[in-house]
Scaffold this motif. Structure first.
Motif, mmCIF file in Angstrom:
data_model
loop_
_atom_site.group_PDB
_atom_site.id
_atom_site.type_symbol
_atom_site.label_atom_id
_atom_site.label_comp_id
_atom_site.label_asym_id
_atom_site.label_seq_id
_atom_site.Cartn_x
_atom_site.Cartn_y
_atom_site.Cartn_z
ATOM 1 N N LYS A 177 64.159 26.279 2.818
ATOM 2 C CA LYS A 177 63.289 27.348 3.340
ATOM 3 C C LYS A 177 62.845 27.048 5.036
ATOM 4 N N THR A 178 62.648 25.686 5.089
ATOM 5 C CA THR A 178 62.190 25.426 6.767
ATOM 6 C C THR A 178 63.350 25.622 7.445
ATOM 7 N N VAL A 179 64.419 25.294 7.189
ATOM 8 C CA VAL A 179 65.741 25.490 7.857
ATOM 9 C C VAL A 179 66.143 27.132 8.085
ATOM 10 N N ASN A 181 63.676 29.325 8.134
ATOM 11 C CA ASN A 181 62.733 29.749 9.106
ATOM 12 C C ASN A 181 63.066 29.350 10.517
ATOM 13 N N MET B 48 57.399 36.230 7.107
ATOM 14 C CA MET B 48 58.792 35.339 7.448
ATOM 15 C C MET B 48 59.634 35.741 6.349
ATOM 16 N N GLU B 50 59.471 34.961 3.026
ATOM 17 C CA GLU B 50 59.374 34.133 2.078
ATOM 18 C C GLU B 50 58.849 34.500 0.807
ATOM 19 N N SER B 69 64.619 35.611 5.979
ATOM 20 C CA SER B 69 63.977 34.601 6.958
ATOM 21 C C SER B 69 64.658 33.994 8.211
ATOM 22 N N ALA B 73 63.907 34.946 12.011
ATOM 23 C CA ALA B 73 63.724 34.017 13.140
ATOM 24 C C ALA B 73 64.592 34.200 14.399
ATOM 25 N N ASP B 85 56.463 20.104 7.203
ATOM 26 C CA ASP B 85 57.852 20.139 6.738
ATOM 27 C C ASP B 85 58.607 19.481 8.037
ATOM 28 N N PHE B 87 61.535 16.871 8.970
ATOM 29 C CA PHE B 87 62.653 16.329 8.315
ATOM 30 C C PHE B 87 62.283 14.702 8.116
#
Lengths: 316, 231
Positions: A177-179, A181, B48, B50, B69, B73, B85, B87
């Motif tokens: 999900k973060t990737v 976004n 976004m 999600e 998403s 972006a 979040d 990495f």
């Protein structure tokens, strides 16, 4: 003795690296999708058969280049139009899908190529002894297999750790999900990884076909061992898969090369059983005979003493 | 720049957002305030993509509803999630590179600029992101989003769990970002930082906007603060 050890080691490395080419794709796909692709070894078989057919018309080298591409594109299409849709229904549906796919590929191979073993040959240019040691020859083709496998390993390691796309793949495995976004098309990345994983399996089939014979059961023979490898290495761990591949390759190779039987082992402890005993078959077993089951014995031991595998991490 | 109109969202059968409407103009810092559980994080997650949106979300004149998403972006809307979040196994530098949408992109922010602004990150460029302190991780997460050169960023609770000195630094960074023409939607529970740096504030309650005003007007509205913000 030394000659046996050296050649067993070389053969073990060849087998181990070949297994790694299969296990690498399977591990990457598992890391991303959280599901074991039971059809993975079928792509290996498909690679061998495609390369065999191509080699009949255009020679081995064209097959080496084109067959993995065909298998990779097919894998990517299967992910895009099959697995991705099934993914929404959960892991069980995905497992059933990959099971069905394995059967479909096997039946298709038998339908198009028949049930007989194909005369898929290594290229003439590699039909010589790379070196001779203690009177034994090590074929150039096996050397070529090592070179290809090592090249793939180095390339894979470089791409995953040193390139931007590799960093994105690593991140997408754990934080999709973060990737997304951050503006990266995660489904496309998944499709690419699935395609690359199946292409690697196809490449393994291309180079293994001439040595391990190209027949409809080749996926079954290697498929179960590849699953053993990813579990022993630790589900999702590429480094673990590499270590486990070499471990299994060497273990089997040493077992096959050895001339040790149960009787010899029992004699060490001063135990001697008569040959007319009802269980004589059991201690009449030799290590080369039980070599095929050694990976599974190792699997059981790993599951008992280290259930997460060699380099796997326990899920939080 | 961002125009949200009558936005509804659901988690299963639970109706979470009940017709949220607000806007953010270019280069503006707007805060979305409210107590826990009123739907602030769901609002940004819905924008976004999600969470499935129902309603209208227009960004730079284009409708975002129905877009994924990564497409959102790519249109210049950045998002810094509440849980940061980072990495953890990737280095600080790799985390930042990951924020770039393309290797060819030359946006408002470069790696060197980010490292100049945050010497801490520069010193630890080759250290795994997981070993950074909470404040450093927050900075890294914001900088990672900036590397994608967004026209607007939505930041969810950036000061959560941070020491007061680090909260001050976060506030300064947000102002620096806004100076470069990047609009900011700051989602916060603490209204002290929001009042210090925002041009406008919205307060959410029960899944909808219940107050809109400036920091000055909110300071005078004791009844609003007591009803919707103070614990």
């Amino acid at each position: 003795m030394l000659d046996v050890l050296i050649f067993a080691t070389l053969n073990g490395v060849v087998t181990g690296l070949l297994l790694f080419m299969l296990a690498a794709g399977l591990t990457l796909i598992f890391s991303m999708m959280g599901v074991l692709n039971f059809a993975h070894a079928s792509f290996y078989m498909l690679g061998a058969y495609c390369a065999y057919s191509i080699s009949l018309y255009f020679g081995f080298w064209v097959g080496l280049l084109v067959a993995p591409l065909i298998v990779g594109v097919l894998g990517a299409l299967i992910e895009r139009y099959g697995l991705r849709r099934v993914h929404q229904s959960g892991h069980v549906a995905e497992l059933v899908f990959t099971f069905g796919l394995a059967f479909l590929i096997e039946e298709s191979v038998q339908f198009f190529w028949g049930r007989d073993t194909k005369n898929y040959q290594s290229p003439d240019i590699l039909d010589f002894a790379l070196f001779t040691l203690f009177g034994q020859e090590f074929s150039a083709y096996r050397g070529f297999m090592i070179a290809i496998s090592v090249g793939i390993f180095i390339g894979l390691y470089f791409v995953l750790t040193r390139t931007r796309i590799g960093i994105i793949i690593q991140a997408a495995i754990t934080h999709p999900k973060t990737v997304a976004n951050l503006g990266h098309n995660v489904p496309l990345i998944f499709m690419g990884v699935f395609g690359a994983g199946t292409a690697l399996a196809g490449l393994a089939g291309v180079i293994a076909g001439p040595v391990l014979t190209t027949f409809p059961g080749m996926a079954v023979v290697l498929g179960s061992i590849v699953f053993v490898i990813v579990v022993i290495g630790g589900l999702g761990s590429l480094a673990g898969a590499f270590i486990a591949s070499l471990l299994i390759g060497l273990l089997q190779s040493y077992a096959i090369a050895s001339d040790v039987g149960m009787q010899d082992l029992l004699n060490v402890f001063g135990i001697d059983f008569p040959y007319d005993h009802p269980l004589a078959d059991l201690w009449g077993l030799t290590l080369p005979q039980i070599a095929p089951i050694l990976p599974f014995l190792l699997l059981i031991l790993v599951l008992i003493f280290r259930p997460t595998g060699l380099l796997g991490k326990r899920e939080e | 720049m961002l125009e949200v109109t009558n936005l509804h969202a659901y988690y299963g059968k639970s109706h979470i957002l009940h017709g949220v409407s607000f806007n953010v103009q270019q280069g503006e810092i707007v805060s979305l305030l409210g107590r826990n559980g009123v739907g602030r994080s769901t609002t940004v997650k819905t924008i976004m993509g999600e969470v499935e949106p129902h309603g209208s979300i227009r960004f730079k004149g284009e409708e975002l509803v129905g877009k994924k998403s990564f497409e959102i972006a790519h249109r210049g809307l950045g998002y810094v999630p509440e849980n940061r979040d980072i990495f953890p196994t990737l280095t600080v530098r790799q985390n930042l590179v990951l924020g770039m949408k393309s290797t060819k992109a030359t946006g408002r922010w470069t790696l060197d600029e980010v490292f100049d602004m945050f010497p801490n990150l520069s010193e630890r460029a080759d250290v795994a992101g997981g070993v950074l302190s909470g404040g450093e991780q927050q900075m890294l997460c914001m900088c990672r989003t900036l590397m994608g050169d967004p026209d607007m960023i939505m930041i969810d609770e950036p000061t959560e769990g941070l020491a007061p000195m680090i909260v001050e630094q976060v506030g300064n960074l947000l102002q620096e970002i806004a100076k470069r023409g990047v609009a900011i939607l700051l989602v916060e529970q603490k209204f002290s930082i929001a009042l210090r740096i925002s041009q406008r504030v919205y307060i959410m309650g029960h899944g909808k906007i219940v107050y809109e005003g400036t920091p000055a007007s909110l300071m005078q509205a004791d009844d609003v603060r007591a009803e919707w913000l103070e614990v």
